[in-house]
Design a protein around this motif. Sequence first.
Motif, short mmCIF file in Angstrom:
data_model
loop_
_atom_site.label_atom_id
_atom_site.label_comp_id
_atom_site.label_asym_id
_atom_site.label_seq_id
_atom_site.Cartn_x
_atom_site.Cartn_y
_atom_site.Cartn_z
N ALA A 117 -17.48 109.20 142.08
CA ALA A 117 -16.75 110.48 142.04
C ALA A 117 -17.71 111.65 141.86
N VAL A 118 -18.70 111.48 140.99
CA VAL A 118 -19.68 112.55 140.76
C VAL A 118 -20.59 112.72 141.97
N ALA A 119 -21.14 111.62 142.45
CA ALA A 119 -22.12 111.69 143.54
C ALA A 119 -21.51 112.18 144.85
N LYS A 120 -20.24 111.85 145.08
CA LYS A 120 -19.61 112.22 146.35
C LYS A 120 -18.53 113.28 146.21
N ASN A 121 -18.41 113.88 145.02
CA ASN A 121 -17.42 114.93 144.78
C ASN A 121 -15.99 114.46 145.09
N LEU A 122 -15.62 113.30 144.56
CA LEU A 122 -14.30 112.73 144.78
C LEU A 122 -13.46 112.80 143.52
N ASN A 123 -12.16 112.51 143.67
CA ASN A 123 -11.25 112.51 142.53
C ASN A 123 -11.41 111.21 141.75
N PHE A 124 -11.79 111.31 140.48
CA PHE A 124 -12.03 110.11 139.66
C PHE A 124 -10.74 109.43 139.23
N LYS A 125 -9.77 110.19 138.73
CA LYS A 125 -8.57 109.61 138.13
C LYS A 125 -7.79 108.74 139.11
N HIS A 126 -7.59 109.26 140.32
CA HIS A 126 -6.79 108.52 141.31
C HIS A 126 -7.45 107.18 141.64
N ARG A 127 -8.75 107.20 141.92
CA ARG A 127 -9.46 105.97 142.28
C ARG A 127 -9.47 104.99 141.11
N PHE A 128 -9.68 105.49 139.91
CA PHE A 128 -9.76 104.65 138.72
C PHE A 128 -8.44 103.93 138.47
N PHE A 129 -7.35 104.69 138.40
CA PHE A 129 -6.05 104.08 138.09
C PHE A 129 -5.59 103.14 139.19
N GLU A 130 -5.90 103.45 140.43
CA GLU A 130 -5.52 102.58 141.54
C GLU A 130 -6.19 101.22 141.41
N MET A 131 -7.49 101.21 141.14
CA MET A 131 -8.23 99.95 141.00
C MET A 131 -7.79 99.17 139.77
N VAL A 132 -7.50 99.86 138.66
CA VAL A 132 -7.06 99.19 137.44
C VAL A 132 -5.72 98.49 137.67
N VAL A 133 -4.79 99.20 138.28
CA VAL A 133 -3.46 98.64 138.54
C VAL A 133 -3.56 97.41 139.44
N ILE A 134 -4.37 97.49 140.48
CA ILE A 134 -4.52 96.35 141.40
C ILE A 134 -5.14 95.16 140.70
N SER A 135 -6.24 95.39 139.97
CA SER A 135 -6.95 94.29 139.30
C SER A 135 -6.10 93.62 138.23
N ILE A 136 -5.47 94.43 137.38
CA ILE A 136 -4.64 93.87 136.31
C ILE A 136 -3.39 93.20 136.89
N GLY A 137 -2.83 93.79 137.95
CA GLY A 137 -1.65 93.21 138.59
C GLY A 137 -1.94 91.84 139.17
N VAL A 138 -3.08 91.71 139.88
CA VAL A 138 -3.46 90.41 140.45
C VAL A 138 -3.73 89.40 139.34
N SER A 139 -4.36 89.84 138.26
CA SER A 139 -4.65 88.94 137.13
C SER A 139 -3.35 88.42 136.52
N ALA A 140 -2.39 89.30 136.34
CA ALA A 140 -1.10 88.89 135.76
C ALA A 140 -0.40 87.88 136.67
N LEU A 141 -0.47 88.13 137.98
CA LEU A 141 0.17 87.23 138.93
C LEU A 141 -0.47 85.84 138.91
N THR A 142 -1.80 85.79 138.93
CA THR A 142 -2.48 84.49 138.95
C THR A 142 -2.39 83.79 137.59
#
Length: 290
Positions: free
Chosen positions: A249-274
Amino acid sequence: MTREELVKHAKLFQQEEITGYNVYKNLAKLTKDKNNKGVLSKIAGEELKHYNIFKQITGVDIKPKHLLVWFYTMCGRFLGLTFALRLMERAEAKIQKVYERVIPHMPELRAVKESEEEHEDKLIELIQEERLDYAGSMVLGLNDALVELTGALAGFSLAMQNTRLVAVAGLITGIAASLSMAASQYLSVKTENDNRHAGKSAVYTGLAYIITVAVLILPFIFSESYMLALGLTLIFAILIIASFNFYIAVAKNLNFKHRFFEMVVISIGVSALTFGIGFLVRNYLGISID
């Protein structure tokens, strides 16, 4: 605004400029790329010019913030030039707000502000850095490792309920998956007729994957409790997501919050499913490892 207040502000601006000058000068010494060295030297020259403008107001020399000079230099050395420069930009945004309040009382400041806005961002865009050219490959490796391995470890944990077995199974799965991902990335890039970057893309993808695997299985190596190990793995996964996404986000001037929460939700969701799949395997299919 009184003369004393103006001089006080000028000293603040003067110190910021001389600090920036020293950072850019140090970063220019670190890089071997002639283009990057030229860009950084040019920015350093701009900072020194601004420093001298404020010196005409204060009439004194100001020392740089040595701790900040060291910090940004280390960031440039280990995390890349672009990251260090963008991080500096974010810190300087606070000074820009002070500029707005002081400009009506210090006409010289307007030229400095315009110069900062017009030149530095454009110059930073010219920085050529390999690690950012392959950021997409690193994101691919890291994303897949987080989603696949946290999910696999969650499933293994409940099915096996033995941290040593989970660690071994996770390591084998992780190494195999990292090699598979690297090979897939190589073929994908080569299919696009980009033979020059295929090899490096594969290496960056594989390295990001295997490093993530190593971090995620550590709790299962050092803990006897599979639930504690799984909890720590999920915490490590979130920390990895936060660290990497902050970097990108810093190096490429991107939005940190959106990318962070999206990856957290996906990772934790898959973990819960498995984790649920592991529960079904152990309790309803009659398959267990003791």
